[in-house]
Design an enzyme around this catalytic site. Structure first.
Site, PDB file in Angstrom:
ATOM      1  N   CYS A   1       0.847  -1.202   0.000  1.00 48.05           N
ATOM      2  CA  CYS A   1       0.000   0.000   0.000  1.00 48.05           C
ATOM      3  C   CYS A   1       0.882   1.253   0.000  1.00 48.05           C
ATOM      4  O   CYS A   1       2.079   1.193   0.283  1.00 48.05           O
ATOM      5  CB  CYS A   1      -0.979  -0.028   1.173  1.00 48.05           C
ATOM      6  SG  CYS A   1      -0.379   0.667   2.717  1.00 48.05           S
TER       7      CYS A   1
ATOM      8  N   CYS B   1       2.794   1.796   3.200  1.00 46.22           N
ATOM      9  CA  CYS B   1       3.913   0.855   3.331  1.00 46.22           C
ATOM     10  C   CYS B   1       5.083   1.275   2.443  1.00 46.22           C
ATOM     11  O   CYS B   1       6.246   1.137   2.837  1.00 46.22           O
ATOM     12  CB  CYS B   1       3.463  -0.569   3.022  1.00 46.22           C
ATOM     13  SG  CYS B   1       2.550  -1.329   4.386  1.00 46.22           S
TER      14      CYS B   1
ATOM     15  N   HIS C   1       1.818  -2.935   8.705  1.00 44.83           N
ATOM     16  CA  HIS C   1       0.489  -2.954   8.070  1.00 44.83           C
ATOM     17  C   HIS C   1      -0.330  -4.060   8.746  1.00 44.83           C
ATOM     18  O   HIS C   1      -0.357  -5.198   8.299  1.00 44.83           O
ATOM     19  CB  HIS C   1       0.608  -3.211   6.567  1.00 44.83           C
ATOM     20  CG  HIS C   1      -0.693  -3.037   5.835  1.00 44.83           C
ATOM     21  ND1 HIS C   1      -0.851  -2.171   4.775  1.00 44.83           N
ATOM     22  CD2 HIS C   1      -1.909  -3.594   6.020  1.00 44.83           C
ATOM     23  CE1 HIS C   1      -2.103  -2.221   4.347  1.00 44.83           C
ATOM     24  NE2 HIS C   1      -2.763  -3.092   5.088  1.00 44.83           N
TER      25      HIS C   1
ATOM     26  N   ASN D   1     -10.967   7.675   9.129  1.00 43.78           N
ATOM     27  CA  ASN D   1     -11.997   7.299   8.166  1.00 43.78           C
ATOM     28  C   ASN D   1     -11.990   5.792   8.055  1.00 43.78           C
ATOM     29  O   ASN D   1     -10.959   5.186   7.760  1.00 43.78           O
ATOM     30  CB  ASN D   1     -11.699   7.941   6.802  1.00 43.78           C
ATOM     31  CG  ASN D   1     -11.811   9.450   6.847  1.00 43.78           C
ATOM     32  OD1 ASN D   1     -12.696   9.996   7.495  1.00 43.78           O
ATOM     33  ND2 ASN D   1     -10.903  10.135   6.180  1.00 43.78           N
TER      34      ASN D   1
ATOM     35  N   HIS E   1      -4.755   4.659   9.938  1.00 43.32           N
ATOM     36  CA  HIS E   1      -4.073   5.933  10.170  1.00 43.32           C
ATOM     37  C   HIS E   1      -5.056   6.915  10.783  1.00 43.32           C
ATOM     38  O   HIS E   1      -6.272   6.775  10.630  1.00 43.32           O
ATOM     39  CB  HIS E   1      -3.497   6.493   8.859  1.00 43.32           C
ATOM     40  CG  HIS E   1      -4.510   6.658   7.777  1.00 43.32           C
ATOM     41  ND1 HIS E   1      -4.940   5.620   6.999  1.00 43.32           N
ATOM     42  CD2 HIS E   1      -5.206   7.746   7.358  1.00 43.32           C
ATOM     43  CE1 HIS E   1      -5.839   6.057   6.134  1.00 43.32           C
ATOM     44  NE2 HIS E   1      -6.027   7.341   6.334  1.00 43.32           N
TER      45      HIS E   1
ATOM     46  N   HIS F   1      -5.809  11.079  11.197  1.00 44.85           N
ATOM     47  CA  HIS F   1      -5.519  12.430  10.733  1.00 44.85           C
ATOM     48  C   HIS F   1      -5.503  13.364  11.944  1.00 44.85           C
ATOM     49  O   HIS F   1      -6.450  13.356  12.741  1.00 44.85           O
ATOM     50  CB  HIS F   1      -6.616  12.926   9.793  1.00 44.85           C
ATOM     51  CG  HIS F   1      -6.777  12.109   8.542  1.00 44.85           C
ATOM     52  ND1 HIS F   1      -6.251  12.488   7.328  1.00 44.85           N
ATOM     53  CD2 HIS F   1      -7.421  10.936   8.307  1.00 44.85           C
ATOM     54  CE1 HIS F   1      -6.567  11.588   6.402  1.00 44.85           C
ATOM     55  NE2 HIS F   1      -7.285  10.631   6.971  1.00 44.85           N
TER      56      HIS F   1
HETATM   57  P1  AMP Z   1      -7.919   8.475   4.014  1.00 44.25           P
HETATM   58  O1  AMP Z   1      -8.659   9.150   2.906  1.00 44.25           O
HETATM   59  O2  AMP Z   1      -8.513   8.656   5.365  1.00 44.25           O
HETATM   60  O3  AMP Z   1      -7.624   7.022   3.685  1.00 44.25           O
HETATM   61  O4  AMP Z   1      -6.534   9.231   4.114  1.00 44.25           O
HETATM   62  C1  AMP Z   1      -5.452   9.003   3.275  1.00 44.25           C
HETATM   63  C2  AMP Z   1      -4.686  10.285   3.231  1.00 44.25           C
HETATM   64  O5  AMP Z   1      -3.387  10.006   2.721  1.00 44.25           O
HETATM   65  C3  AMP Z   1      -5.303  11.362   2.341  1.00 44.25           C
HETATM   66  O6  AMP Z   1      -5.588  12.516   3.115  1.00 44.25           O
HETATM   67  C4  AMP Z   1      -4.213  11.615   1.297  1.00 44.25           C
HETATM   68  O7  AMP Z   1      -4.104  12.979   0.932  1.00 44.25           O
HETATM   69  C5  AMP Z   1      -2.965  11.117   1.996  1.00 44.25           C
HETATM   70  N1  AMP Z   1      -1.911  10.675   1.110  1.00 44.25           N
HETATM   71  C6  AMP Z   1      -2.018   9.829   0.050  1.00 44.25           C
HETATM   72  N2  AMP Z   1      -0.813   9.636  -0.531  1.00 44.25           N
HETATM   73  C7  AMP Z   1       0.082  10.391   0.191  1.00 44.25           C
HETATM   74  C8  AMP Z   1       1.479  10.639   0.098  1.00 44.25           C
HETATM   75  N3  AMP Z   1       2.228  10.055  -0.862  1.00 44.25           N
HETATM   76  N4  AMP Z   1       2.050  11.457   1.000  1.00 44.25           N
HETATM   77  C9  AMP Z   1       1.302  12.051   1.962  1.00 44.25           C
HETATM   78  N5  AMP Z   1      -0.021  11.853   2.122  1.00 44.25           N
HETATM   79  C10 AMP Z   1      -0.629  11.043   1.236  1.00 44.25           C
HETATM   80 ZN    ZN Z   2       0.371  -0.589   4.362  1.00 45.88          ZN
END
Ligand code: AMP
Ligand code: ZN
Length: 113
Positions: free
Chosen positions: A2, A5, A44, A85, A98, A100
């Site tokens: 992912c 990861c 993970h 989420n 994760h 936020h």
């Molecule tokens: P979620 O939508 O709760 O799964 O959150 C995933 C978050 O990861 C989103 O807010 C994305 O903007 C963030 N995200 C995705 N790819 C990256 C990346 N390469 N670096 C930093 N944040 C990322």
């Molecule tokens: Zn992962």
């Protein structure tokens, strides 16, 4: 693997906000507030908060301790919001648990993620 990861493995660059043996925090690539940091376990293990069981208490506790430390270090004295989420229908896009950390909006009652 992912996207988180890959970040943890160093295959995708990120701006780190916090790191220890078990936890990584990075600045979100698409920030939804002036401060938007994502905290994750390096392993993970779980998809989202719905998967948390008593045996995961240690890593979840470490993540929340890291959130508290970063909030203090960044001086987020006016408060902050922590969001998980859970599931695509709730807006989850990365299936590696994760949390936020969002702060810095004048109106903190507004939904931010
Ligand atoms: P979620 O939508 O709760 O799964 O959150 C995933 C978050 O990861 C989103 O807010 C994305 O903007 C963030 N995200 C995705 N790819 C990256 C990346 N390469 N670096 C930093 N944040 C990322
Ligand atoms: Zn992962």
């Amino acid at each position: 693997m992912c996207v988180f990861c890959k970040i943890i493995a160093g295959e995708i660059p990120s701006k780190k906000a916090y790191e220890d043996e078990d936890v990584l925090a990075i600045y979100d690539i698409n920030p939804q507030a002036p401060v938007h940091i994502v905290f994750m376990p390096k392993e993970h293990l779980l998809t989202c908060a719905d998967d948390i069981r008593p045996e995961n208490a240690e890593i979840i506790g470490k993540i929340f301790a890291a959130i508290s430390k970063v909030a203090k270090d960044l001086g987020l004295k006016d408060g902050y919001r922590i969001i998980n989420n859970c599931g695509a229908a709730a807006g989850q896009t990365v299936m590696h648990i994760h949390f936020h950390l969002l702060a810095g909006k004048a109106d903190m009652s507004e939904r931010m993620v």
